[in-house]
Design an enzyme around this catalytic site. Structure first.
Site, PDB file in Angstrom:
ATOM      1  N   GLY A 264      -7.851   4.264   2.025  1.00  0.00           N
ATOM      2  CA  GLY A 264      -8.077   3.875   0.524  1.00  0.00           C
ATOM      3  C   GLY A 264      -9.159   2.960   0.491  1.00  0.00           C
ATOM      4  O   GLY A 264     -10.090   3.080  -0.530  1.00  0.00           O
TER       5      GLY A 264
ATOM      6  N   GLN B  69      -2.341   3.331  -5.725  1.00  0.00           N
ATOM      7  CA  GLN B  69      -1.006   2.989  -6.092  1.00  0.00           C
ATOM      8  C   GLN B  69      -0.320   4.218  -6.989  1.00  0.00           C
ATOM      9  O   GLN B  69       1.023   4.017  -7.083  1.00  0.00           O
ATOM     10  CB  GLN B  69      -0.984   1.594  -6.768  1.00  0.00           C
ATOM     11  CG  GLN B  69      -1.210   0.410  -5.876  1.00  0.00           C
ATOM     12  CD  GLN B  69       0.132   0.218  -4.751  1.00  0.00           C
ATOM     13  OE1 GLN B  69       1.295   0.687  -4.700  1.00  0.00           O
ATOM     14  NE2 GLN B  69      -0.268  -0.584  -3.630  1.00  0.00           N
TER      15      GLN B  69
ATOM     16  N   HIS C   8      -0.748   6.324   3.044  1.00  0.00           N
ATOM     17  CA  HIS C   8       0.324   5.540   3.401  1.00  0.00           C
ATOM     18  C   HIS C   8       1.316   4.951   2.331  1.00  0.00           C
ATOM     19  O   HIS C   8       2.158   4.262   2.491  1.00  0.00           O
ATOM     20  CB  HIS C   8       0.089   4.474   4.336  1.00  0.00           C
ATOM     21  CG  HIS C   8      -0.716   3.185   3.938  1.00  0.00           C
ATOM     22  ND1 HIS C   8      -0.028   2.162   3.580  1.00  0.00           N
ATOM     23  CD2 HIS C   8      -1.967   3.210   3.508  1.00  0.00           C
ATOM     24  CE1 HIS C   8      -1.116   1.170   3.298  1.00  0.00           C
ATOM     25  NE2 HIS C   8      -2.139   1.681   3.192  1.00  0.00           N
TER      26      HIS C   8
ATOM     27  N   THR D 239     -15.165  13.192  13.372  1.00  0.00           N
ATOM     28  CA  THR D 239     -14.232  14.187  13.629  1.00  0.00           C
ATOM     29  C   THR D 239     -13.015  13.693  13.016  1.00  0.00           C
ATOM     30  O   THR D 239     -12.579  12.939  12.843  1.00  0.00           O
ATOM     31  CB  THR D 239     -13.917  14.415  15.455  1.00  0.00           C
ATOM     32  OG1 THR D 239     -15.150  14.698  15.987  1.00  0.00           O
ATOM     33  CG2 THR D 239     -12.954  15.330  15.551  1.00  0.00           C
TER      34      THR D 239
ATOM     35  N   CYS E  35      -2.392  -7.235   1.040  1.00  0.00           N
ATOM     36  CA  CYS E  35      -3.733  -7.479   1.785  1.00  0.00           C
ATOM     37  C   CYS E  35      -4.217  -9.029   1.542  1.00  0.00           C
ATOM     38  O   CYS E  35      -4.995  -9.366   1.905  1.00  0.00           O
ATOM     39  CB  CYS E  35      -4.853  -6.479   0.903  1.00  0.00           C
ATOM     40  SG  CYS E  35      -4.141  -4.981   0.754  1.00  0.00           S
TER      41      CYS E  35
HETATM   42  N1  PLP Z   1      -6.406  -0.099  -3.480  1.00  0.00           N
HETATM   43  C1  PLP Z   1      -5.263  -0.396  -3.824  1.00  0.00           C
HETATM   44  C2  PLP Z   1      -4.886  -0.476  -5.313  1.00  0.00           C
HETATM   45  C3  PLP Z   1      -4.369  -0.637  -3.196  1.00  0.00           C
HETATM   46  O1  PLP Z   1      -3.135  -1.051  -3.270  1.00  0.00           O
HETATM   47  C4  PLP Z   1      -4.548  -0.857  -1.647  1.00  0.00           C
HETATM   48  C5  PLP Z   1      -3.623  -1.361  -0.615  1.00  0.00           C
HETATM   49  O2  PLP Z   1      -2.892  -1.910  -0.890  1.00  0.00           O
HETATM   50  C6  PLP Z   1      -5.886  -0.296  -1.028  1.00  0.00           C
HETATM   51  C7  PLP Z   1      -6.653   0.078  -2.263  1.00  0.00           C
HETATM   52  C8  PLP Z   1      -6.034   0.012   0.047  1.00  0.00           C
HETATM   53  O3  PLP Z   1      -5.665   0.986   0.726  1.00  0.00           O
HETATM   54  P1  PLP Z   1      -5.778   1.325   2.349  1.00  0.00           P
HETATM   55  O4  PLP Z   1      -4.480   0.332   2.838  1.00  0.00           O
HETATM   56  O5  PLP Z   1      -5.438   2.611   2.680  1.00  0.00           O
HETATM   57  O6  PLP Z   1      -7.222   0.718   3.015  1.00  0.00           O
END
Ligand code: PLP
Length: 388
Positions: A72, A179, A201, A237, A327
């Site tokens: 993401g 989300q 995920h 790839t 994060c």
């Molecule tokens: N954007 C939002 C709103 C998220 O909650 C997250 C992950 O917590 C991401 C982006 C990032 O996604 P990824 O973990 O696939 O890099």
């Protein structure tokens, strides 16, 4: 240690066993490169394209509008940087103050390269201020990025009101739907967004695979150059097993969303009601109705600084929860910028407890946490009081 109750589905979701099963062959004998012309390669290509059609169907998009990425975060980077690196005079970039760092930090990087960055404020419920937005949407605006749903407080932003205004101003509209996708219906035929980010995920798919929806006709610059895969927008790839898992997860989410949502909303509302009744100091954070089906974000008045202790106490009782965004684990003791944007002072902004439910959670688990929390919160009280 076995985690018996997993209430951290916004950080990541358990992979659905049906997804694991769909991925298995692509991790073993079906190892072909989708760009190869022999039959092993052609089978892999077919699997990637079937998955693309499934991810597209989740959004009511066309398969050719889906670009697979490795996360993401990468999809967000491709949307913002890809849009800014096309030749255009407009320099204004508007993102909400409560975006995930994948958008916020990318926007800051762009601002250090000459973009004029404005952060859209939110109200105390976490909803983007539409009047502010209307006033700032000038012909100078190149891109607006407002998330579909927030990862910390679970609030669902009013995109149906925002996106048409952005389009009327002639700017590109991006939404981070990492989300929201698979949890609330998204239909890009009626929602005028140009770019939309997803991550497998978060919807019971595998980690390390995401996608960017790019509306037909929207021009982007790639971040990764090379062999020209993904219509030249994301060379490399393809992660065939990951993409296949994403496709299967998207298909399950599309077909089961209505039933999952009804169940999750009932569990969520029972959890909120039970915790508020059992802990007089508890309060709900974020808009009461405009929230994701499984998302509960709570504060405990006067004890906000103790959120991490509460989290550890829950962990000891085999309950996995979070104080906010996964994060920001390294910043867990710092005030949350999301809560501060809602108007929390720095003390209160240290104290959210995020309980996020998913497909595999049960009513018994909810009742267990409702029973457990008052005792754990009560146990924190003297420490919190002594420190103030
Ligand atoms: N954007 C939002 C709103 C998220 O909650 C997250 C992950 O917590 C991401 C982006 C990032 O996604 P990824 O973990 O696939 O890099």
């Amino acid at each position: 240690m076995t985690v018996t109750i997993y209430f951290d589905n916004s950080a990541t979701t358990p992979v659905d066993p049906r997804v694991v099963e769909a991925m298995a062959p692509w991790r073993g004998k079906a190892f072909g490169n989708p760009s190869s012309l022999h039959s092993l390669g052609r089978r892999a290509r077919e699997a990637v394209e079937t998955a693309r059609a499934e991810v597209a169907a989740l959004l009511r998009a066309q398969p050719k509008e889906i670009v697979f990425t490795a996360s993401g975060t990468e999809a967000d980077n491709l949307a913002l940087k890809g849009a800014f690196e096309t030749a255009q005079p407009a320099r204004r970039l508007i993102v909400s103050a409560i975006e995930h760092p994948a958008v916020l930090e990318t926007a800051r990087a762009l601002s250090s390269r000459g973009a004029e960055l404005l952060l859209a404020p939110v109200d105390p419920d976490g909803l983007v201020d539409l009047d502010w937005l209307a006033a700032c949407l000038t012909t100078e605006t190149r891109l607006v990025s407002i998330m579909a749903a927030n990862n910390v407080i679970g609030v669902v932003e009013p995109l149906a009101a925002i996106a048409p205004r952005v389009k009327a101003a002639g700017a590109l509209m991006h939404t981070d739907a990492v989300q929201a996708a698979g949890k609330i219906p998204i239909d890009v035929r009626s929602l005028p967004v140009d770019l939309l980010s997803l991550s497998a995920h978060k919807l019971h798919g595998p980690k390390g695979v995401g996608a960017l929806y790019v509306r037909e006709g929207v021009k982007l610059q790639p971040l990764i150059h090379g062999g020209g895969q993904e219509r030249g927008l994301r060379s490399a790839t393809e992660n065939v097993a990951g993409v296949v898992g994403f496709g299967r997860a998207a298909e399950i989410a599309r077909k089961e969303m209505a039933a999952d949502d009804a169940r999750l909303i009932a569990l969520r509302d029972r959890l909120i009601e039970g915790v508020l009744a059992g802990c007089p100091q508890a309060y709900l954070i974020g808009h009461a109705e405009r929230r994701l089906p499984g998302h509960v974000s709570l504060g405990f008045a006067g004890q906000e600084g103790e959120a991490i202790r509460l989290l550890l106490a829950l962990d000891e009782a085999d309950v996995a929860a979070s104080t906010g965004s996964a994060c920001s684990a390294s910043h867990a003791a710092e005030p949350s910028y999301v809560l501060q944007a809602l108007g929390f002072d720095p003390f209160r902004a240290r104290g959210a407890l995020r309980l996020t439910l998913g497909r595999f959670n049960t009513r018994d688990e909810v009742e267990r946490v409702i029973e457990l929390l008052p005792r754990l919160v009560g146990g924190l009280r003297p420490i919190a009081a002594a420190r103030r």
